[in-house]
Design an enzyme around this catalytic site. Structure first.
Site, PDB file in Angstrom:
ATOM      1  CG  ASN C  99      75.399  41.603  60.558  1.00  0.00           C
ATOM      2  OD1 ASN C  99      75.735  41.725  59.386  1.00  0.00           O
ATOM      3  ND2 ASN C  99      76.271  41.749  61.554  1.00  0.00           N
ATOM      4  CB  CYS C 130      81.919  41.849  56.071  1.00  0.00           C
ATOM      5  SG  CYS C 130      82.111  40.379  55.033  1.00  0.00           S
ATOM      6  N   GLY C 242      84.298  35.852  69.264  1.00  0.00           N
ATOM      7  CA  GLY C 242      85.480  35.507  68.493  1.00  0.00           C
ATOM      8  C   GLY C 242      86.131  34.321  69.169  1.00  0.00           C
ATOM      9  CB  THR C 265      83.467  28.960  64.464  1.00  0.00           C
ATOM     10  OG1 THR C 265      83.638  30.076  63.579  1.00  0.00           O
ATOM     11  CG2 THR C 265      84.112  27.747  63.849  1.00  0.00           C
TER      12      THR C 265
HETATM   13  C1  LIG Z   1      80.450  31.400  57.776  1.00  0.00           C
HETATM   14  C2  LIG Z   1      80.460  32.716  58.478  1.00  0.00           C
HETATM   15  C3  LIG Z   1      79.648  33.756  58.025  1.00  0.00           C
HETATM   16  C4  LIG Z   1      79.656  34.982  58.656  1.00  0.00           C
HETATM   17  N1  LIG Z   1      78.835  35.994  58.218  1.00  0.00           N
HETATM   18  C5  LIG Z   1      78.805  37.179  58.876  1.00  0.00           C
HETATM   19  C6  LIG Z   1      77.915  38.216  58.496  1.00  0.00           C
HETATM   20  O1  LIG Z   1      77.112  38.056  57.594  1.00  0.00           O
HETATM   21  N2  LIG Z   1      77.947  39.391  59.186  1.00  0.00           N
HETATM   22  C7  LIG Z   1      78.811  39.587  60.228  1.00  0.00           C
HETATM   23  O2  LIG Z   1      78.820  40.666  60.826  1.00  0.00           O
HETATM   24  N3  LIG Z   1      79.644  38.617  60.632  1.00  0.00           N
HETATM   25  C8  LIG Z   1      79.660  37.416  59.979  1.00  0.00           C
HETATM   26  N4  LIG Z   1      80.515  36.418  60.412  1.00  0.00           N
HETATM   27  C9  LIG Z   1      81.368  36.648  61.581  1.00  0.00           C
HETATM   28  C10 LIG Z   1      80.739  36.053  62.842  1.00  0.00           C
HETATM   29  O3  LIG Z   1      79.522  36.672  63.128  1.00  0.00           O
HETATM   30  C11 LIG Z   1      81.681  36.199  64.032  1.00  0.00           C
HETATM   31  O4  LIG Z   1      81.906  37.558  64.275  1.00  0.00           O
HETATM   32  C12 LIG Z   1      83.028  35.526  63.783  1.00  0.00           C
HETATM   33  O5  LIG Z   1      82.807  34.285  63.152  1.00  0.00           O
HETATM   34  C13 LIG Z   1      83.840  35.310  65.051  1.00  0.00           C
HETATM   35  O6  LIG Z   1      83.158  34.506  65.978  1.00  0.00           O
HETATM   36  P1  LIG Z   1      83.397  32.918  66.122  1.00  0.00           P
HETATM   37  O7  LIG Z   1      84.860  32.706  66.249  1.00  0.00           O
HETATM   38  O8  LIG Z   1      82.605  32.543  67.326  1.00  0.00           O
HETATM   39  O9  LIG Z   1      82.866  32.294  64.873  1.00  0.00           O
HETATM   40  C14 LIG Z   1      80.507  35.176  59.775  1.00  0.00           C
HETATM   41  C15 LIG Z   1      81.307  34.136  60.235  1.00  0.00           C
HETATM   42  C16 LIG Z   1      81.289  32.914  59.608  1.00  0.00           C
HETATM   43  C17 LIG Z   1      82.180  31.821  60.132  1.00  0.00           C
END
Ligand SMILES: Cc1cc2nc3c(=O)[nH]c(=O)nc-3n(C[C@H](O)[C@H](O)[C@H](O)COP(=O)(O)O)c2cc1C
Ligand SMILES: Cc1cc2nc3c(=O)[nH]c(=O)nc-3n(C[C@H](O)[C@H](O)[C@H](O)COP(=O)(O)OP(=O)(O)OC[C@H]3O[C@@H](n4cnc5c(N)ncnc54)[C@H](O)[C@@H]3O)c2cc1C
Ligand SMILES: Cc1cc2nc3c(=O)[nH]c(=O)nc-3n(C[C@H](O)[C@H](O)[C@H](O)COP(=O)(O)OP(=O)(O)OC[C@H]3O[C@@H](n4cnc5c(N)ncnc54)[C@H](O)[C@@H]3O)c2cc1C
Ligand SMILES: Cc1cc2nc3c(=O)[nH]c(=O)nc-3n(C[C@H](O)[C@H](O)[C@H](O)COP(=O)(O)O)c2cc1C
Ligand code: FES
Ligand code: FES
Lengths: 307, 253, 307, 253
Positions: C99, C130, C242, C265
């Site tokens: 990423n 982000c 998501g 998550t």
């Molecule tokens: C603690 C945390 C850190 C994250 N850091 C990044 C990141 O560095 N780059 C990115 O593209 N997405 C980042 N995300 C987003 C996740 O990759 C993902 O797109 C988002 O959490 C939705 O998916 P989920 O509901 O399964 O968590 C982060 C999410 C969380 C919760």
């Protein structure tokens, strides 16, 4: 006694807790458990010039801490509102805000015009943010120019306090709000539902008849609160809502900059939620030694401009 | 319509995945009619969020209790199954429009699976008012024929049908209906496929169907539980129903 | 045995279940409970040219069926990735997607260029979404023109399969995606977090050090799924994610049009969630008599175009 | 680090809002060290969503059990309080970096409220290795001085302090620290205000603080639990801590 009364963009409310449009019918449905003169006010189901049939079923689906709806603004039309609902609501001592919808600018304006002569209406909420209809609704509210044109047209036909209900499904909600302000809105209502969907994996097709729907309930609270926080700088009073479930949630919206709050999905879960929230706010004021609820408005938000 | 903080008095397994719950909710018990339902908050948590609707299967005005018979199919009913005697539960009801018992016709009750629940109440009321009652009950297998215990209490025997033939007629309960329609009024409750079949079979006699729908509010406020009528109109399951005249409602949605 | 292998925009995956960026560190943290050669792949934490310090604490807050994060892309920088993490990940048999983040187009492009020579990298995920940094991140991805310019610049420096990770915080995600496609992206990653916030009513200030954060977890699944559904018409393969928590959620995303899914998550809640989801998918295929997982892709979505 | 499906063996009230839970989780019990914690999924539901961290208060390698002492403060701990013996719970652990027992110094343990939990484990280990231990324990009132029962099992008496003077010293437990620092190494666990006070008082002696932080993953993957160091750096509470050298970490965040 703490003072819960607020003035929301010219609408006087006995307390800042209102029933959100479309979640409380026209007040009759829950009247047995929620006395209408104990809540701040009721915002009616979206009302159009003529009756609308709404979308095919299924129209709702539950999701994690939320629900999708695609009612499609079914409503019995303006005449029914004026002849049947408004008189009944007046008899209950309810403060009534009418949620106005249309397919065209003229339709919205026509509804506003008819209601202008109605002393039983305390204000209008212009719904430019319903995600569940093809024409009208969100189609207006995601575009700054069409928002301006619509609000301006309606503003010309009404002397009622005019709230514009905003969609969170936009890149820059502040920009849309500024257009609404410049076109003459008295206040903002934020926010309507977020566009979402669910798929039935057994039948391999969308759960909702309308494919997509609007998400409401606790799941959307963080987004709704962030929207209110940002909108506080626009300088119009805000009716905040989206996912409010308990009085602590309501306090968050007030601190972010909302003058009053709208409660929707929580009523389905706990029909007396609005009463509980109003009581919770009153107790909170007493405990904290705050005299007027309006002293909380924007208190956590350095960017908030007095509405 | 009341909102009552009901006390759980019983919550026991009747058959695999089927349970019987007795709630102390005197106001609702007093005013309930057969075919009406209650809208329950199964748990004090955000998940699942919405209430769940259940038909009133019995009520006891003296004891102030309501009986529900339910099948555990998902998160909400699983939570309901966790509740123990003494727990409090928030109950909204009675809701909806129930069965209209037609005078001069012998009531033929047709239940499929847990759909039998409202028919138990209907049968009990019919007996109480001195009527004869016939009740056909279908299930996948003998073990899932729930409600007989309750029915026996007021002297109604049901005529069973099972998909696997483990008891009574082998096949869908609607297989028992055809020959029995004469002079009858049909009151049916069960899965959509069964109700559609009843709708076809009972064209010539009065028939009422208790249908299900996805409900958010349960009181007519959200317009979510809309169903189609045969003439292209719309009705709300929660307030216009859940019991509809068979000729009125369309079941293909 | 059902075939779970997929080709995502040129990235070969043994199964379609990937660890979402920022939720699985660089793979080491969970390695004791999640063997890296059993999941489809790992998407690294957002990686910048130089180390980034991230945002002030608190950085996370729980919400209804979700969590807010405002980490602010803290990361040890590209050099650390190349020298320490990539070799270790290779040793584990992991399929690695990096990423990529930057403050400027040049920074993004520089990271891509360095990684171009890295055979241990299976693909890049360009993070233009982000919500928790002032410069870079979402600032690019909410604007069609800047998305185009950025993707084009990066495309020129890399032969790796290039996914563009989209923000749901926009009026028209399809429009942004089309720009990414026209600028040479091989696939889309949808979606990143939704902008939200929480307020501490005792302290009367935002809970997060950064004021707003990004919402993830089950709460956002309806919005994420609706985004994937709409994006399926763009014609690029999609990494959907998501709010996915169980295998049934993953099937919904596949049916909507995703070729593979990212799990974030859910891993915090159930560290073995990705393994459980992959197993669930396999069982589902067997039960349904479906031979290849790719047969499910877009199967509920008449608007889906083959990616 | 293991993920174990632990069985609840005990979950009883110790004092108002304070409970003691014993979990059968042999792998984690065997490998845990004082100051380390476990990350619990308090319930199999979407609400509350995230795991909750709790210090290991005791472990019994032979029985394969872990003991936690916890205070009910919100939704997660309320759910934890609902769990009954026999229930299964998903436990991740042991996590974090615990106390480093310094040789040649008498350990002075300072606990505030439920923060005493990890100090019980530390005291037990110290006794097991034949060391002398002093333990100062503070609470709002006598009834909330939890953990003494456990401490007595291995012969450690604590010196109590209560805000209301209902037992021992009247005032914050840090009021007992000042005169006792000579030749000691301090190991403290409790609310931020107490830890800040210990940090000030113990400038001249070695001191370690067990701090709390908001945790999502608990394993260093999310970078969410970042805290500041005095020199402006960043540390993760979950993997660099939760026990930090007092001179290293900044507590004003
Ligand atoms: C603690 C945390 C850190 C994250 N850091 C990044 C990141 O560095 N780059 C990115 O593209 N997405 C980042 N995300 C987003 C996740 O990759 C993902 O797109 C988002 O959490 C939705 O998916 P989920 O509901 O399964 O968590 C982060 C999410 C969380 C919760
Ligand atoms: C007026 C009315 C009366 C009812 N009376 C009874 C009753 O007496 N006893 C009883 O057991 N149930 C009754 N139901 C159905 C009951 O409300 C649902 O089974 C329950 O809401 C499911 O909740 P859940 O969270 O467990 O399942 P969910 O997690 O919501 O759903 C799990 C699975 O069950 C299916 N499902 C959900 N709702 C229904 C439904 N209404 N019918 C069939 N399948 C469904 C879903 O499609 C899904 O596959 C009634 C429904 C209505 C509308
Ligand atoms: C490494 C570590 C070890 C811990 N060990 C223990 C232990 O042994 N025993 C124990 O009882 N607790 C311990 N905690 C604290 C415990 O994790 C929290 O009390 C718990 O997560 C709260 O969950 P909840 O859902 O009940 O409260 P929430 O609903 O999350 O919060 C309710 C209220 O409690 C406050 N709160 C939340 N988390 C904390 C916290 N970490 N500290 C203080 N107040 C908080 C919130 O601000 C809020 O006002 C530990 C925390 C960490 C990080
Ligand atoms: C079933 C349902 C119907 C709704 N109908 C309308 C409507 O007619 N007009 C409108 O402006 N908003 C409508 N809304 C949106 C609500 O007024 C409210 O903005 C939204 O639900 C978010 O608040 P909540 O999370 O408290 O429910 C509807 C919401 C629901 C759930
Ligand atoms: S469930 Fe709301 S109208 Fe019927
Ligand atoms: S809690 Fe995730 S890094 Fe510490």
């Amino acid at each position: 006694m703490a003072d819960l009364a607020v003035n929301l963009a010219g609408i006087r409310l006995r307390n800042p807790v209102l029933a959100a449009s479309g979640t409380f019918g026209y007040g009759r449905e829950y009247a047995a458990v929620v006395p209408l003169d104990r809540i701040g006010g009721i915002i009616t189901k979206g009302t159009s010039l003529e009756p609308w049939p709404g979308n095919p079923p299924p129209r709702t689906a539950e999701t994690a801490a939320g629900m999708l709806n695609a009612i499609g603004l079914e409503n019995p039309g303006l005449k029914h509102l004026v002849e049947v609902d408004l008189p009944w609501l007046a008899g209950q001592g309810a403060t009534v805000v009418v949620n106005v919808v249309g397919r065209t600018v003229d339709e919205y304006a026509a509804v506003a015009e008819v209601l202008d002569g109605q002393p039983r209406v305390a204000g209008l909420e212009l719904n430019v943010s319903c995600p569940n209809v093809d024409k009208g609704g969100m189609a207006f509210g995601v575009n700054p120019e069409s928002t301006y044109a619509l609000v301006r047209a309606v503003r010309r036909r009404t002397r009622h306090p005019l709230l514009v209900k905003l969609s969170p499904n936009v890149t820059d909600i502040v920009r849309i709000a500024e257009q609404a302000r410049d076109a003459g809105a008295d206040g903002l209502s934020a926010v309507n539902t977020l566009v979402g969907m669910a798929i039935d994996i057994e039948r391999r097709r969308p759960v909702l008849g309308n494919v997509t729907g609007g998400l409401s309930g606790p799941a959307i609270k963080p987004m709704a609160l962030a929207a209110v926080w940002r909108l506080a700088r626009v300088g119009l009073p805000i009716l905040g809502g989206g996912g409010i479930s308990v009085w602590r949630d309501a306090v968050e919206f007030l601190l972010a900059g909302a003058t009053a709050v709208a409660i929707g999905t929580a009523t389905f879960v706990r029909p007396r939620a609005m009463l509980e929230i109003a009581e919770g706010l009153e107790e909170y004021l007493l405990c904290q030694g705050i005299e007027r609820i309006s002293d909380l408005v924007g208190a956590a938000n350095p960017g908030a401009r007095a509405g | 319509m009341r909102l009552e903080g009901a006390r759980v008095e019983e919550n026991r397994l009747l058959a695999p995945e089927h349970r019987r719950m007795v709630l102390h909710a005197p106001d609702i018990a007093t005013s309930a009619a057969p075919g009406q339902f209650v809208h329950l908050r199964v748990h004090d948590s955000l998940h699942p969020l919405l209430r769940r609707p259940f038909s009133v299967a019995r009520r006891d005005v003296t004891a102030g209790t309501l009986t529900l018979i339910y099948r555990v199919v998902g998160e909400g009913t699983a939570r309901l199954a966790d509740r123990r005697p003494g727990d409090r539960m928030d109950v909204l009801g009675p809701l909806g429009r129930g069965f209209r018992m037609l005078p001069g016709k012998i009531p033929l009750l047709v239940g499929g699976g847990v759909g039998i629940a409202p028919l138990i109440f209907l049968a009990e009321e019919a007996r109480r008012t001195g009527r004869q009652v016939e009740l056909l009950a279908g299930a996948r297998t003998a073990a899932l024929l729930v409600g007989e215990e309750d029915l026996r209490e007021f002297g109604v025997e049901c005529c069973p049908a099972t998909d696997d033939g483990s008891r009574g007629y082998r096949g869908p309960v609607t297989g028992l209906v055809a020959g029995r329609l004469d002079g009858r009024a049909v009151y049916a409750s069960g899965p959509p496929a069964m109700l559609r079949q009843v709708q076809l079979l009972a064209e010539s006699v009065p028939a009422q169907l208790c249908i299900e729908g996805v409900m958010a509010c349960g009181v007519g406020a959200c317009l979510g539980c809309s169903c189609r009528t045969r003439d292209g109109g719309r009705r709300l399951v929660c307030t216009d129903g859940p019991v509809f005249d068979a000729h009125e409602v369309s079941l293909d949605g």
